[in-house]
Design a protein around this motif. Structure first.
Motif: not given
Ligand code: WTA
Length: 648
Positions: A119-120, A243-248
């Motif tokens: 997320q970060f 709110n950020a996506s968990l996928d990076c």
């Protein structure tokens, strides 16, 4: 107890089953005789996206200096610290966090770490951070500091962690030097019950920047204290990340792509941005962590260093996490709320491996044995020290009282520049001698040379150098390759110069005796005397200043400043306080002089060079042994200096 007694840790604790001294010697010799084969094998201790076929390409020659390791491989450091562990240890604790207040704690599993870091990383991307951008991290010891480092590594950004105890001036210099447009910070930090206004310092730093402007400041809410907010530039961490996506996905990095910059003090000028790259650093941090700390599955490991220093990088974050260990992050100080704190934490989390600095041990020793003895410490298997020589007294106390004669002590010698531990005992395999960092790690070739660079044999004392490279070695000074060559490779041909002096005894053990340059070691923190001097001369009535270290019971070295005022001005207590404040503002509390002596002159040679050797003797009160003073322009100054020496 005889301080030269050799502790055979084999007899005391049979902790390390894989190696004994004979085996160490054999493996060591192999690693030196055939480094390619050794490092080819050890490089597999981490995961590669594209496996390397090339091992090293190194030349220490000044004119052709270059250092590359595993250079056709690709990998991601964050994937090595998190993703690779998910199949087997998603629910194991990766980070235990103990807050400044003993009732604050958190357990972060590898799965949660993965989510937080993804997320970060996505939040950083959204702010426009790209591969190779420099991101400054100015944080307390909270899990978000580790998330921030790992998030940068995940997307290929270069992190530059600035110790949270540094002032806004020091912060601004480092932001400018790295042309870093993003800063990650917290509203305030808390240590020993005291708050430090980190965000306020960032605000001030932003105004001092000369080379760059800040696009984004990410603020973790730690205390909820009042802060000044700049709309459009400042973002709450929670707002960005929640709110950020968990996928990076991880960025595929070349082995020699930069992983981080960390500033460290040298003898001249401004701090140097020591640059470490991805592949070699990760191999070296991971390997040394496993062997030096004799890490076993399930061990709880605690290193007290702050992430603002190299020890926090290699042995709080990257080394332990690459091994899938549980690493404890502690926000507070060893004496708050009382001098039992460390041992209470050891009991609370059943810490097995404890790694700290001699200055902390000396500070705790002052409180006597009782605060230690009232705790159990039954879980401890291994103790370690780093950062400065440990005096045999403190070593004995650590070994006998803290470790109850059950735990070997690994006295680990290394530097920001070396990325990981170079000289160290291996528990179970090396007989210990209190005060000695003992023998080289595998693949490491130390030597002692005289001032002309000739290698000294057998028992000797001289400049500590290394004849060969290792994967964790720094690659350059960020943006200043000339400075890298000149600092480390110009004095002695084809060797890496450490800046330390050392003695080698009849068993081949190394004993660090001090620095050769104008770097001092205050409470395990490296400071350039030149930096403190330039802070002091910023005061309008200071004409000149010379700073040296002197022996200090707790800090190892204290800071002694000789100050010449402009004509017609006189020193006073109030002026001393003003000067101390200058050092605090320019650098930080660690740089505040313990003693200030006003003097009409300094011992200078006829060519104008300050003879610091004499100042060091005066500062430590060793007047009998001032050496040759005949080359001084004005030898009478020595008498004035000794007569007016200030004793604290
Ligand atoms: C000193 C810290 C004696 C040394 C990891 C070195 C030590 C400097 C030891 C690096 C030790 C570090 N015994 N001296 N075990 N460990 N030092 O860059 O003078 O903050 O050059 O890295 O600390 O400090 P740095």
């Amino acid at each position: 107890m005889n301080t030269l007694q050799i502790y055979n840790v084999d007899e005391n604790v049979a902790s390390n089953a894989w190696v004994d001294h004979e085996r160490y010697l054999t493996l060591y010799q192999q690693s030196i005789d055939n480094p390619e084969a050794f490092w080819r094998e050890q490089g597999k201790c981490i995961n590669w996206i594209k496996p390397y076929t090339q091992i090293r390409d190194v030349d220490f020659n000044y004119d052709n200096l270059h250092i590359r390791w595993y250079y056709d491989g690709t990998l991601n450091a964050c994937a090595n610290c998190i993703d690779r562990h998910l199949p087997t240890r998603a629910h194991q604790t990766a980070i235990i966090w103990e807050g400044d207040n003993p009732s604050d704690e958190a357990y972060i599993t590898y799965q949660v770490l993965y989510e937080k870091v993804c997320q970060f990383a996505n939040a950083l991307k959204k702010l426009g951070v790209k591969k190779s951008d420099v991101v400054t991290i100015y944080m307390p010891m909270i899990p978000e500091a580790a998330y921030a480092m790992l998030a940068c590594a995940r997307i290929g950004a270069i992190h530059s962690v600035v110790f949270g105890g540094f002032s806004s001036e020091a912060l601004a210099n480092r932001i400018d030097n790295g042309l870093s447009r993003v800063v990650i910070t917290a509203d305030e930090s808390v240590r020993g019950g005291k708050r430090t206004p980190l965000k306020e310092n960032v605000n001030t730093a932003a105004k001092l920047l000369k080379e760059t402007t800040l696009d984004s400041v990410i603020v973790v809410k730690r205390t909820g204290g009042d802060i000044h907010w700049e709309e459009g530039r400042d973002y709450w961490y929670d707002d960005l990340v929640n709110n950020a996506s968990l996928d990076c996905p991880c960025e595929e990095m070349d082995a020699e792509d930069p992983l981080f910059i960390l500033y460290t003090s040298g003898s001249t000028g401004k701090p140097k941005g020591v640059l470490h790259t991805t592949g070699g650093y990760m191999v070296y941090a991971s390997l040394t962590y496993r062997y030096v700390f004799d890490y076993h599955e399930g061990d709880i490991y605690w290193c007290t260093a702050d992430v603002g220093w190299i020890t926090g990088h290699s042995y709080v974050v990257f080394g332990p996490l690459a091994n899938g260990a549980t690493t404890l992050m502690f926000e507070g100080t060893p004496t708050y709320p009382d001098a039992s704190r460390c041992w209470q934490i050891v009991d609370k989390y059943k810490v097995n491996i404890f790694y700290t600095a001699p200055t902390a041990i000396r500070a705790l020793m002052r409180f006597g044995d009782e605060p230690v003895k009232k705790t159990s410490r039954q879980s401890l298997k291994l103790l370690g020290t780093v950062g400065e020589p440990i005096n045999p007294n403190a070593w004995e106390w650590y070994y006998n009282i803290v470790g109850k004669q059950q735990c070997p002590i690994v006295d680990t010698w290394w530097q920001t520049e070396t990325g990981g531990i170079l000289l160290t005992p291996l528990p179970g395999a090396t007989n210990l001698k209190p005060g000695s960092a003992t023998l080289p790690f595998f693949g490491i070739e130390p030597a002692l040379v005289d001032d002309k660079g000739s290698i000294l044999q057998d028992t000797a004392e001289g400049n500590l150098v290394f004849l060969n490279s290792w994967p964790g070695q720094m690659r350059t000074v960020y943006q200043h390759h000339e400075r890298f060559r000149n600092t480390y490779f110009s004095n002695f041909k084809n060797m890496f110069m450490t800046g330390d002096r050392a003695r080698r005894d009849e068993d081949g053990y190394y004993w660090i005796t001090g620095r050769v340059d104008d770097v001092i070691n205050v409470s395990g923190h490296r400071l350039g005397t030149a930096e403190i001097e330039s802070a002091l001369v910023k005061h309008e009535i200071v004409a000149e200043a010379a700073v040296v270290g002197f022996p200090h019971d707790i800090k190892g070295q204290g800071i002694y400043a000789f100050v010449i005022l402009v004509v017609g001005k006189e020193g006073s207590k109030a002026l001393c306080e003003e000067l101390k404040l200058m050092a605090r503002q320019e650098i930080g509390p660690i740089a505040v002089p313990d003693i200030i002596q006003f003097t009409p002159g300094l011992p200078k040679t006829r060519s104008g060079k300050i003879m610091r050797r004499i100042l060091r003797k005066v500062a430590s009160g060793e007047f009998d042994d001032l050496g040759d003073i005949s080359t001084l322009a004005d030898p009478t100054i020595v008498e004035s200096l000794t007569l007016n020496r200030v004793i604290k």
